[in-house]
Scaffold this active site. Structure first.
Site, PDB file in Angstrom:
ATOM      1  N   ASN A  10       0.780  -1.404  -0.323  1.00 45.02           N
ATOM      2  CA  ASN A  10      -0.105  -0.091  -0.070  1.00 45.02           C
ATOM      3  C   ASN A  10       0.910   1.203   0.290  1.00 45.02           C
ATOM      4  O   ASN A  10       1.452   1.543   1.047  1.00 45.02           O
ATOM      5  CB  ASN A  10      -0.867   0.084   1.354  1.00 45.02           C
ATOM      6  CG  ASN A  10      -1.951   1.274   1.482  1.00 45.02           C
ATOM      7  OD1 ASN A  10      -1.844   2.075   0.473  1.00 45.02           O
ATOM      8  ND2 ASN A  10      -2.236   1.489   2.624  1.00 45.02           N
ATOM      9  N   LYS A  12       0.069   4.299  -0.331  1.00 42.98           N
ATOM     10  CA  LYS A  12      -0.294   5.427   0.241  1.00 42.98           C
ATOM     11  C   LYS A  12      -0.174   6.794  -0.579  1.00 42.98           C
ATOM     12  O   LYS A  12      -0.026   6.460  -2.040  1.00 42.98           O
ATOM     13  CB  LYS A  12      -0.023   5.636   1.714  1.00 42.98           C
ATOM     14  CG  LYS A  12      -0.268   4.472   2.536  1.00 42.98           C
ATOM     15  CD  LYS A  12       0.064   4.690   3.995  1.00 42.98           C
ATOM     16  CE  LYS A  12      -0.147   3.241   4.631  1.00 42.98           C
ATOM     17  NZ  LYS A  12      -0.261   3.362   6.175  1.00 42.98           N
ATOM     18  N   HIS A  97      -9.383   1.082   4.833  1.00 41.34           N
ATOM     19  CA  HIS A  97      -8.180   1.057   5.507  1.00 41.34           C
ATOM     20  C   HIS A  97      -8.519   2.397   6.830  1.00 41.34           C
ATOM     21  O   HIS A  97      -9.257   3.163   6.759  1.00 41.34           O
ATOM     22  CB  HIS A  97      -7.333   1.903   4.614  1.00 41.34           C
ATOM     23  CG  HIS A  97      -5.767   1.934   5.361  1.00 41.34           C
ATOM     24  ND1 HIS A  97      -5.530   2.952   6.071  1.00 41.34           N
ATOM     25  CD2 HIS A  97      -4.793   1.041   5.141  1.00 41.34           C
ATOM     26  CE1 HIS A  97      -3.913   2.580   6.448  1.00 41.34           C
ATOM     27  NE2 HIS A  97      -3.649   1.484   5.988  1.00 41.34           N
ATOM     28  N   GLU A  99      -6.979   4.547   7.816  1.00 41.41           N
ATOM     29  CA  GLU A  99      -6.797   6.140   7.319  1.00 41.41           C
ATOM     30  C   GLU A  99      -8.045   6.531   6.683  1.00 41.41           C
ATOM     31  O   GLU A  99      -8.367   7.766   7.017  1.00 41.41           O
ATOM     32  CB  GLU A  99      -5.412   6.296   6.446  1.00 41.41           C
ATOM     33  CG  GLU A  99      -4.160   6.022   7.193  1.00 41.41           C
ATOM     34  CD  GLU A  99      -3.067   5.457   6.751  1.00 41.41           C
ATOM     35  OE1 GLU A  99      -2.880   5.674   5.587  1.00 41.41           O
ATOM     36  OE2 GLU A  99      -2.029   5.055   7.255  1.00 41.41           O
ATOM     37  N   GLU A 169      -5.456  -4.988  10.628  1.00 41.24           N
ATOM     38  CA  GLU A 169      -4.366  -3.896  10.764  1.00 41.24           C
ATOM     39  C   GLU A 169      -4.615  -3.331  12.100  1.00 41.24           C
ATOM     40  O   GLU A 169      -5.463  -2.068  12.237  1.00 41.24           O
ATOM     41  CB  GLU A 169      -4.443  -2.844   9.555  1.00 41.24           C
ATOM     42  CG  GLU A 169      -4.010  -3.657   8.335  1.00 41.24           C
ATOM     43  CD  GLU A 169      -3.482  -2.518   7.347  1.00 41.24           C
ATOM     44  OE1 GLU A 169      -2.327  -2.711   6.863  1.00 41.24           O
ATOM     45  OE2 GLU A 169      -4.032  -1.479   7.107  1.00 41.24           O
ATOM     46  N   GLY A 175       2.215   2.099  10.533  1.00 41.61           N
ATOM     47  CA  GLY A 175       3.426   3.133  10.501  1.00 41.61           C
ATOM     48  C   GLY A 175       4.102   3.841  11.845  1.00 41.61           C
ATOM     49  O   GLY A 175       4.919   4.812  11.829  1.00 41.61           O
ATOM     50  N   SER A 214       3.499  -2.094  10.380  1.00 40.92           N
ATOM     51  CA  SER A 214       4.918  -2.070  10.663  1.00 40.92           C
ATOM     52  C   SER A 214       5.476  -3.778  10.111  1.00 40.92           C
ATOM     53  O   SER A 214       6.299  -3.977  10.725  1.00 40.92           O
ATOM     54  CB  SER A 214       5.320  -1.696  12.158  1.00 40.92           C
ATOM     55  OG  SER A 214       4.777  -0.443  12.231  1.00 40.92           O
TER      56      SER A 214
HETATM   57  P1  PGA Z   1       2.921   0.410   7.790  1.00 41.49           P
HETATM   58  O1  PGA Z   1       1.411   0.527   7.001  1.00 41.49           O
HETATM   59  O2  PGA Z   1       3.688  -0.991   7.008  1.00 41.49           O
HETATM   60  O3  PGA Z   1       3.738   1.334   7.100  1.00 41.49           O
HETATM   61  O4  PGA Z   1       2.492   0.263   9.163  1.00 41.49           O
HETATM   62  C1  PGA Z   1       0.404  -0.567   6.695  1.00 41.49           C
HETATM   63  C2  PGA Z   1      -0.804  -0.006   6.144  1.00 41.49           C
HETATM   64  O5  PGA Z   1      -1.106   1.075   6.534  1.00 41.49           O
HETATM   65  O6  PGA Z   1      -1.662  -0.864   5.308  1.00 41.49           O
END
Ligand code: PGA
Length: 252
Positions: A10, A12, A97, A99, A169, A175, A214
């Site tokens: 992803n 983003k 997601h 976000e 997640e 992140g 992560s």
């Molecule tokens: P990350 O993000 O691997 O940077 O923690 C995962 C995601 O948001 O799908």
């Protein structure tokens, strides 16, 4: 295990067209046809046609990060439909997601509608669920995940999970560099599979449940070794070819 591992990147809202090209070239060189895992790249909408073109003849799949909750075409400024995503080569789409839920106000109902819109267009939805740190500390992980999954089951029916992916997640792991332990993730993955299994054991057994939050080359192997973790949804580490390939190899 009958479920083929899926490693989804992803991106983003990161990178440029030139960055994307370099990343795609490095990744496609590391993925051979017939690999025991599937690699899926989810770039920003505007890069989808280019990324799809660069990946022609490779085994790497392309997906989108979001989808309109409306089918077909119409007066929905700023939105992109599932049919449009299919046209530019997408096989999968991320829905719900954290976000999107936290920053853009997507409710469980909106997420379920997008899930259905994806399937109606022939896309495989990757439905994201997961609890915040506050919710985990209040021992609400299961109830939150249950509510998020149930909203989709209610809207789409359990049969819909025969052609869908779930990504667990935990919001506190996205992140942050703070990964769930393999045991913490496994516990929730097994819970989710159990929820689906209560309705249909065959669909539950075939359902891919990805872990996200992560994931790195260094922790991928121990996560993917767990019985109910079928791959990863990877943010930051998917932007670094060597790191993402290490994660891919950990699944393959
Ligand atoms: P990350 O993000 O691997 O940077 O923690 C995962 C995601 O948001 O799908």
């Amino acid at each position: 295990m009958t479920r083929k591992p899926l490693i989804a990147g992803n991106w983003k809202m990161h990178g440029s067209l030139a960055d994307s090209r370099a990343l795609v070239d490095a990744l496609r060189a590391g993925v051979t046809a017939g690999a025991p895992a599937t690699m899926l790249l989810c770039p920003p909408y505007v890069y989808l046609p280019a990324v799809n073109g660069w990946l022609q003849g490779s085994a790497v799949a392309v997906g989108a990060q979001d989808i309109a909750d409306k089918p077909g075409t119409g007066a929905y400024t700023g939105e992109v439909s599932g049919q449009m995503l299919r046209e530019v080569g997408c096989s999968h789409v991320i829905v719900g997601h954290s976000e999107r839920r936290a920053l853009y106000g997507e409710t469980d109902v909106v997420v379920a509608t997008k899930f259905k819109a994806a399937q109606a267009a022939g896309l495989v939805p990757i439905a994201c669920v997961g609890e915040t740190l506050e919710q985990r500390e209040a021992a609400q992980t299961r109830s939150v995940v249950e509510r998020q999954v149930e909203a989709i089951v209610e809207a789409a029916g359990v049969q819909a999970f025969a052609k869908a992916v779930i990504a667990y997640e935990p919001v506190w792991a996205i992140g942050t560099g703070r990964t769930a332990t393999p045991e913490q993730a496994q516990e929730v993955h097994a819970f989710i599979r159990g929820m689906i299994g209560k309705r249909d054991a065959t669909i539950a057994a075939g359902l891919s449940i990805l872990y996200g939050g992560s994931v790195k080359g260094a922790n991928a192997r121990s996560l993917f070794a767990m019985a109910d973790i079928d791959g990863g949804l990877v943010g930051g580490a998917s932007l670094v070819a060597a790191e993402f390939l290490e994660i891919f190899r950990a699944a393959a």
